[in-house]
Design a protein around this motif. Structure first.
Motif, PDB file in Angstrom:
ATOM      1  N   GLN A  66      56.813  35.623 -13.300  1.00 43.01           N
ATOM      2  CA  GLN A  66      57.234  34.547 -12.403  1.00 43.01           C
ATOM      3  C   GLN A  66      56.082  33.957 -11.609  1.00 43.01           C
ATOM      4  O   GLN A  66      56.032  32.745 -11.387  1.00 43.01           O
ATOM      5  CB  GLN A  66      58.298  35.059 -11.435  1.00 43.01           C
ATOM      6  CG  GLN A  66      58.697  34.039 -10.360  1.00 43.01           C
ATOM      7  CD  GLN A  66      59.937  34.444  -9.616  1.00 43.01           C
ATOM      8  OE1 GLN A  66      61.041  34.405 -10.175  1.00 43.01           O
ATOM      9  NE2 GLN A  66      59.774  34.852  -8.373  1.00 43.01           N
ATOM     10  N   ASP A  67      55.139  34.805 -11.186  1.00 43.49           N
ATOM     11  CA  ASP A  67      54.105  34.355 -10.258  1.00 43.49           C
ATOM     12  C   ASP A  67      52.711  34.329 -10.855  1.00 43.49           C
ATOM     13  O   ASP A  67      51.785  33.816 -10.238  1.00 43.49           O
ATOM     14  CB  ASP A  67      54.100  35.251  -9.015  1.00 43.49           C
ATOM     15  CG  ASP A  67      55.456  35.286  -8.334  1.00 43.49           C
ATOM     16  OD1 ASP A  67      55.888  34.223  -7.862  1.00 43.49           O
ATOM     17  OD2 ASP A  67      56.085  36.356  -8.299  1.00 43.49           O
ATOM     18  N   GLY A  68      52.527  34.905 -12.033  1.00 44.62           N
ATOM     19  CA  GLY A  68      51.219  34.908 -12.661  1.00 44.62           C
ATOM     20  C   GLY A  68      50.344  36.072 -12.253  1.00 44.62           C
ATOM     21  O   GLY A  68      49.199  36.177 -12.695  1.00 44.62           O
ATOM     22  N   PHE A  69      50.843  36.962 -11.405  1.00 47.79           N
ATOM     23  CA  PHE A  69      50.098  38.159 -11.002  1.00 47.79           C
ATOM     24  C   PHE A  69      51.101  39.197 -10.498  1.00 47.79           C
ATOM     25  O   PHE A  69      52.204  38.866 -10.064  1.00 47.79           O
ATOM     26  CB  PHE A  69      49.069  37.839  -9.919  1.00 47.79           C
ATOM     27  CG  PHE A  69      49.668  37.457  -8.579  1.00 47.79           C
ATOM     28  CD1 PHE A  69      49.678  38.354  -7.524  1.00 47.79           C
ATOM     29  CD2 PHE A  69      50.211  36.196  -8.371  1.00 47.79           C
ATOM     30  CE1 PHE A  69      50.230  38.009  -6.292  1.00 47.79           C
ATOM     31  CE2 PHE A  69      50.759  35.839  -7.150  1.00 47.79           C
ATOM     32  CZ  PHE A  69      50.770  36.748  -6.101  1.00 47.79           C
ATOM     33  N   GLY A  70      50.688  40.462 -10.562  1.00 44.04           N
ATOM     34  CA  GLY A  70      51.549  41.530 -10.078  1.00 44.04           C
ATOM     35  C   GLY A  70      51.045  42.190  -8.820  1.00 44.04           C
ATOM     36  O   GLY A  70      51.764  42.955  -8.189  1.00 44.04           O
ATOM     37  N   ALA A  71      49.784  41.900  -8.426  1.00 41.06           N
ATOM     38  CA  ALA A  71      49.203  42.494  -7.223  1.00 41.06           C
ATOM     39  C   ALA A  71      48.020  41.656  -6.793  1.00 41.06           C
ATOM     40  O   ALA A  71      47.394  40.952  -7.603  1.00 41.06           O
ATOM     41  CB  ALA A  71      48.763  43.937  -7.490  1.00 41.06           C
ATOM     42  N   VAL A  72      47.707  41.720  -5.502  1.00 39.88           N
ATOM     43  CA  VAL A  72      46.545  41.011  -4.967  1.00 39.88           C
ATOM     44  C   VAL A  72      45.832  41.924  -3.985  1.00 39.88           C
ATOM     45  O   VAL A  72      46.454  42.618  -3.182  1.00 39.88           O
ATOM     46  CB  VAL A  72      46.953  39.681  -4.277  1.00 39.88           C
ATOM     47  CG1 VAL A  72      47.964  39.901  -3.163  1.00 39.88           C
ATOM     48  CG2 VAL A  72      45.718  38.968  -3.731  1.00 39.88           C
ATOM     49  N   LEU A  73      44.520  41.958  -4.086  1.00 43.45           N
ATOM     50  CA  LEU A  73      43.669  42.657  -3.126  1.00 43.45           C
ATOM     51  C   LEU A  73      42.850  41.597  -2.406  1.00 43.45           C
ATOM     52  O   LEU A  73      42.028  40.913  -3.012  1.00 43.45           O
ATOM     53  CB  LEU A  73      42.749  43.643  -3.836  1.00 43.45           C
ATOM     54  CG  LEU A  73      41.808  44.442  -2.928  1.00 43.45           C
ATOM     55  CD1 LEU A  73      42.584  45.427  -2.069  1.00 43.45           C
ATOM     56  CD2 LEU A  73      40.741  45.165  -3.747  1.00 43.45           C
ATOM     57  N   SER A  74      43.087  41.449  -1.104  1.00 43.70           N
ATOM     58  CA  SER A  74      42.379  40.451  -0.300  1.00 43.70           C
ATOM     59  C   SER A  74      41.233  41.138   0.425  1.00 43.70           C
ATOM     60  O   SER A  74      41.436  42.124   1.143  1.00 43.70           O
ATOM     61  CB  SER A  74      43.327  39.795   0.705  1.00 43.70           C
ATOM     62  OG  SER A  74      42.695  38.714   1.368  1.00 43.70           O
ATOM     63  N   VAL A  75      40.014  40.628   0.217  1.00 46.02           N
ATOM     64  CA  VAL A  75      38.802  41.272   0.718  1.00 46.02           C
ATOM     65  C   VAL A  75      38.054  40.306   1.633  1.00 46.02           C
ATOM     66  O   VAL A  75      37.855  39.141   1.278  1.00 46.02           O
ATOM     67  CB  VAL A  75      37.884  41.698  -0.440  1.00 46.02           C
ATOM     68  CG1 VAL A  75      36.685  42.484   0.086  1.00 46.02           C
ATOM     69  CG2 VAL A  75      38.659  42.522  -1.470  1.00 46.02           C
ATOM     70  N   ASP A  76      37.628  40.795   2.788  1.00 47.98           N
ATOM     71  CA  ASP A  76      36.765  40.019   3.682  1.00 47.98           C
ATOM     72  C   ASP A  76      35.321  40.468   3.504  1.00 47.98           C
ATOM     73  O   ASP A  76      35.042  41.671   3.375  1.00 47.98           O
ATOM     74  CB  ASP A  76      37.184  40.211   5.141  1.00 47.98           C
ATOM     75  CG  ASP A  76      38.407  39.395   5.499  1.00 47.98           C
ATOM     76  OD1 ASP A  76      38.938  38.716   4.610  1.00 47.98           O
ATOM     77  OD2 ASP A  76      38.848  39.459   6.667  1.00 47.98           O
ATOM     78  N   ILE A  77      34.399  39.498   3.513  1.00 48.92           N
ATOM     79  CA  ILE A  77      32.959  39.761   3.397  1.00 48.92           C
ATOM     80  C   ILE A  77      32.336  39.480   4.756  1.00 48.92           C
ATOM     81  O   ILE A  77      32.292  38.334   5.211  1.00 48.92           O
ATOM     82  CB  ILE A  77      32.314  38.878   2.317  1.00 48.92           C
ATOM     83  CG1 ILE A  77      33.040  39.047   0.979  1.00 48.92           C
ATOM     84  CG2 ILE A  77      30.834  39.211   2.172  1.00 48.92           C
ATOM     85  CD1 ILE A  77      32.596  38.054  -0.088  1.00 48.92           C
ATOM     86  N   GLY A  78      31.847  40.525   5.433  1.00 46.68           N
ATOM     87  CA  GLY A  78      31.344  40.370   6.792  1.00 46.68           C
ATOM     88  C   GLY A  78      29.838  40.324   6.912  1.00 46.68           C
ATOM     89  O   GLY A  78      29.316  39.998   7.974  1.00 46.68           O
TER      90      GLY A  78
END
Length: 895
Positions: free
Chosen positions: A589-601
């Motif tokens: 339905q959405d084109g992905f099953g999981a997402v990992l959101s990463v910040d670069i500091g």
């Protein structure tokens, strides 16, 4: 996760009663939306301007303007069934299985039965893709791409006529798709108007503006039908620390309305989901997961921190660190300003004495490295350059989550930010009569009579228009009473360049266009180079903080909660956002099953063998971030303790999305590299607080302060007698994270707080010049003189911490919370005593009580495992010393 595009009519905002005035707000981020929220709730007529545009989750441009600023979702297109851009050198690919090349004869109309040429090709394709199912997930968004012709944009040319024929055929195909019926004679529920998009020249241009152009098509009479998904990227993940009060208050006061604008009984605050754990990865040690829950007793909180010794820190480090935190929270605000804004956080932890240069405390090398680098993981600056007061205040608030029962632990949203937060917020603001425009503020100027004039540029226009007079709700004209500039600092400096330098504008001059002098070295202030991203030198007040998201085809979770990678050279932190969403994503339905959101500091890296983000292409950035995450997890065989026997490795992502606020361009060799940061991140550098534009913040419930009557105020500037944000030329106020707030850090909380200060300034100005108060200003119905200067702390566990409000004849002031008044209650007596000592010119309360020398013997007696007996003994001695000091001040029996 998949949602529907909203297209609600703007409700009739006609007021029932006379409005206090008309306000134009420039900037649709959190500051601008908060100002609109607070002003509209008090009856002001509000227009909000924001030029930004963005995709929504159905592939359409978000209903203009796109709101939320840095926090809004950044949807990217991804071909259904494609391998993804992560394994394909960053290239956007398609899948032949979900793509149809549809040939046609230009100008040939449908036959007598209304059938298209080659209609069976289209019918068989959409049937194979699953659009004729009545149940189950949506197959995705259907795109119909129109190939361009030479001269397609030259009106009346042969190329333009040919292109028009192709576009007309695309709309015929769209019409057919919307009336195509399933096996039970019903239209397909997945081919609705908003889920079939003709990608003509306008859509192509929009994709290019988003930095994600579609692959070029051959110039021939053939349409391309393709199934796409739109994946929710973002500037950086949303982190809602439990100590937020301003933002939480606004979320509580934002009802979620249904499609007809009726209340649902839910609030946006209900869309926040707590995260109970956080994980820390440090060099050579296993990732440690900690619970974000309070201890039952104060000394247990210290014990919890000392338990970190099992992760590699000596127990003496943790005890000394904790004592320094306690000393900080025992320090009055006046001493914090005098002593801690001019030194760094690490200098404070070392007990640095600026006058003598002495450093009283030492820590292990591992602890020193992690403490200096940890702030960069959290907020793009390290402990050797960030001022001690801002660091200390923030850490003290994060500390409370382990001590006191707060309403929510650190949390995140239950869906992509735009759908879970900004879209419901916009709907509510429209119900209050707020009008939105996608015009862009270009400049202010003073006319010949000294009146302020604003200029805006509508979307697609080549010239500016005056914005000082607008059309009212009844078709007449009315002047704008107040302007609120709620843009970022870069735009605020640019649009006020033609105004006299007074108030906020005075310190805005050069604030974003110069790099300040090095407070610890000989380097002088210098102009900022347009070709160098912010943060090249560590004392730059602007740094580069950005984010990247990795999308996986199946469920992937590194941990529940946030992960901080202290051993990652790029200063990484991350969260698997999807695990908190009300509707978990699915591949079909959405084109992905999981997402990992990463910040670069950490954008500028000077470590041998490690590339710097400032030198990388988008694809190189994605690959290096993923390598560092793998190294930080796989080397510890995490997250499963028994993972070693399974040869644990992380599954690779299919897609990645890099923050669109970082613009890339090719260099002379054709190599892509970062060329511009459109959203530089302001950090509190040592000694830089007084360089911030504007005045100190004002708390309506705080102790009464009066601006000295002999203080000279420049012509054109006004400030309320009690203080607060200034009003320029009786109309102009500013809001934004670059202004002085109690929150101090550049966060969603400080953006919200600054807008509240701006609104309070408008209320004060309105009451002073446009309506005389009929009665004294009251706080919650209680006279000012009867309200204590320091709020009660028994309400610490409530959402706001205080039940009081301060009223005006046109409604209450916006609530303001000073975090320094909401710290550890047990230490408040010491802090109150320190305020008296500071006012008398005496040393810190800990030095008067000699508390740290009392603690030093405990360091040697502390067993390796920690132990709480020595800690209890220390607390007992603190109580005895404090009791002895205060005993002469207590009334004696019979006295």
């Amino acid at each position: 996760m998949a949602g529907q595009k909203e297209d609600l009519p703007t409700p009739d905002p006609s007021p029932d009663r006379e409005s206090p005035g008309r306000v134009h707000i420039y900037g649709g981020g959190i500051a601008g939306l908060t100002a609109a929220h607070e002003l509209a709730r008090r009856g002001f007529r509000v227009w909000l301007y924001e030029p930004a545009r963005e995709y929504d989750e159905t592939g359409h441009p978000e209903r203009a303007p796109a709101l939320g600023g840095l926090a809004r979702s950044q949807f990217m297109h991804a071909g259904k069934g494609a391998l993804g851009n992560f394994p394909r050198q960053g290239t956007f690919t398609s899948s032949d299985r979900y793509q149809l090349h549809y040939p046609f004869t230009p100008g040939l109309p449908p036959n007598e039965e209304g059938e298209l040429e080659n209609q069976s090709l289209v019918h068989n394709f959409i049937a194979w893709c699953g659009y004729f199912r009545n149940q189950g997930p949506s197959p995705g968004i259907m795109h119909i791409r129109v190939p361009r012709t030479p001269g397609f944009d030259v009106l009346g040319s042969p190329g333009n006529q040919r292109y028009s024929q192709r576009r007309d055929q695309a709309y015929r195909v769209k019409e057919y798709l919307q009336r195509a019926i399933t096996s039970d004679e019903r239209p397909s529920p997945y081919l609705t108007l908003e889920r079939v998009i003709v990608v003509d020249d306008q859509e192509e241009n929009f994709a290019e503006a988003m930095g994600e152009p579609f692959p070029p098509l051959e110039d021939k009479d053939e349409l391309t039908l393709e199934v796409l998904h739109f994946l929710p990227g973002e500037h950086g993940f949303r982190f809602f620390p439990s100590y937020y009060r301003h933002l939480f208050s606004t979320l509580v006061e934002t009802p979620i309305l249904d499609d007809q604008g009726r209340p649902t009984g839910r609030r946006v605050f209900d869309n926040l989901v707590p995260s109970s754990f956080y994980g820390i990865a440090a060099k050579g040690r296993r990732i440690r997961f900690l619970r974000r829950a309070p201890s039952t007793r104060p000394f247990e909180m210290l014990q919890d921190l000392m338990d970190l010794g099992s992760s590699g820190y000596p127990a003496t480090d943790m005890l000394q660190f904790t004592l320094r935190i306690w000393r900080y929270m025992s320090t009055c605000s006046e001493r914090r300003k005098a002593d801690f804004e001019g030194i760094s956080w690490w200098e404070y932890l070392e007990g640095y004495e600026p006058k003598t240069g002495m450093r009283r405390y030492k820590y292990s090398e591992d602890f020193r490295r992690d403490m200096q680098f940890a702030p960069r993981v959290l907020a793009a600056f390290d402990g050797t350059w960030g001022d001690a007061r801002t660091n200390g205040n923030t850490l003290a608030q994060l500390y409370l989550n382990n001590v006191l029962p707060l309403p929510k632990t650190d949390g995140t949203l239950n869906g992509p930010t735009t759908s879970a937060w900004f879209r419901p917020w916009r709907r509510y603001l429209e119900s209050l009569g707020v009008v939105f425009s996608d015009s862009r503020l270009t400049r202010f100027e003073l006319d010949g009579e000294g009146r302020l004039v604003a200029w805006v540029r509508p979307q697609g226009a080549d010239t500016d228009e005056q914005d000082s007079v607008g059309q009212d709700y009844f078709g007449g004209e009315e002047r704008v009473d107040y302007y609120v500039v709620a843009t970022d600092a870069v735009a605020a400096e640019a649009v006020t360049a033609g105004l006299p330098t007074i108030g906020v504008i005075e310190k805005l001059r050069g604030f974003t266009t110069t790099i300040p002098a090095n407070p610890r070295g000989p380097e002088q202030q210098q102009p900022r180079s347009a070709s160098v991203l912010p943060g090249q030198v560590p004392w730059d007040r602007f740094q580069t903080l950005t984010g990247i998201q990795f999308f996986f085809p199946s469920s992937v979770r590194l941990a529940e909660g946030y992960l901080y990678f202290l051993d990652a050279p790029w200063g990484l932190s991350a969260i698997n956002s999807h695990q908190y969403w009300a509707t978990p994503p699915s591949l079909g339905q959405d084109g992905f099953g999981a997402v990992l959101s990463v910040d670069i500091g950490n954008w500028y890296v000077h470590e041998e063998g490690v590339p710097s983000p400032s030198d990388c292409s988008r694809y190189e950035l994605a690959q290096e971030v993923w390598r560092q995450i793998r190294q930080a997890t796989e080397q510890h065989q995490a997250p499963l303790p028994q993972a070693r026997q399974f040869a644990f490795t992380l599954p690779e992502p299919a897609w990645y999305h890099l923050d669109r606020y970082i613009r890339f361009a090719p260099d002379d060799s054709g190599q892509e590299h970062p060329a511009e940061n459109c959203a530089p991140y302001l950090i509190p550098i040592v000694g830089d607080w007084d360089s911030r534009p504007g005045t100190e913040p004002w708390d309506p419930l705080g102790a009464e302060t009066v601006v000295p009557s002999d203080q000279r105020v420049p012509a054109g500037l006004w400030q309320a007698p009690h203080g607060g944000y200034p009003v320029h030329w009786d109309q102009l106020v500013f809001a934004g994270t670059y202004l002085k707030t109690f929150t101090r850090m550049t966060t969603m909380e400080s953006a919200n707080e600054s807008a509240r200060h701006a609104v309070n300034a408008i209320l004060d100005h309105y009451l002073t010049f446009r309506q005389q108060p009929s009665e004294p200003l009251l706080r919650g119905g209680v006279g000012i003189e009867s309200v204590p200067a320091v709020p009660e702390y028994s309400g610490q566990g409530t959402l706001t911490g205080s039940p009081e409000f301060r009223m005006t004849p046109i409604g209450e002031y916006c609530r303001i919370w000073d975090p320094e008044k909401y710290e550890l209650p047990e230490l408040m007596p010491l802090r109150e005593l320190d305020a008296k000592l500071y006012a008398s010119g005496l040393p810190h309360v800990w030095d008067v009580l000699r508390l740290e020398p009392v603690a030093l013997p405990l360091l040697a007696s502390l067993p390796p495992s920690g132990g709480d007996e020595a800690l209890k003994a220390f607390l007992q001695q603190v109580r005895e010393l404090l009791g002895a000091l205060l005993k002469p001040l207590q009334p004696q029996p019979g006295a």
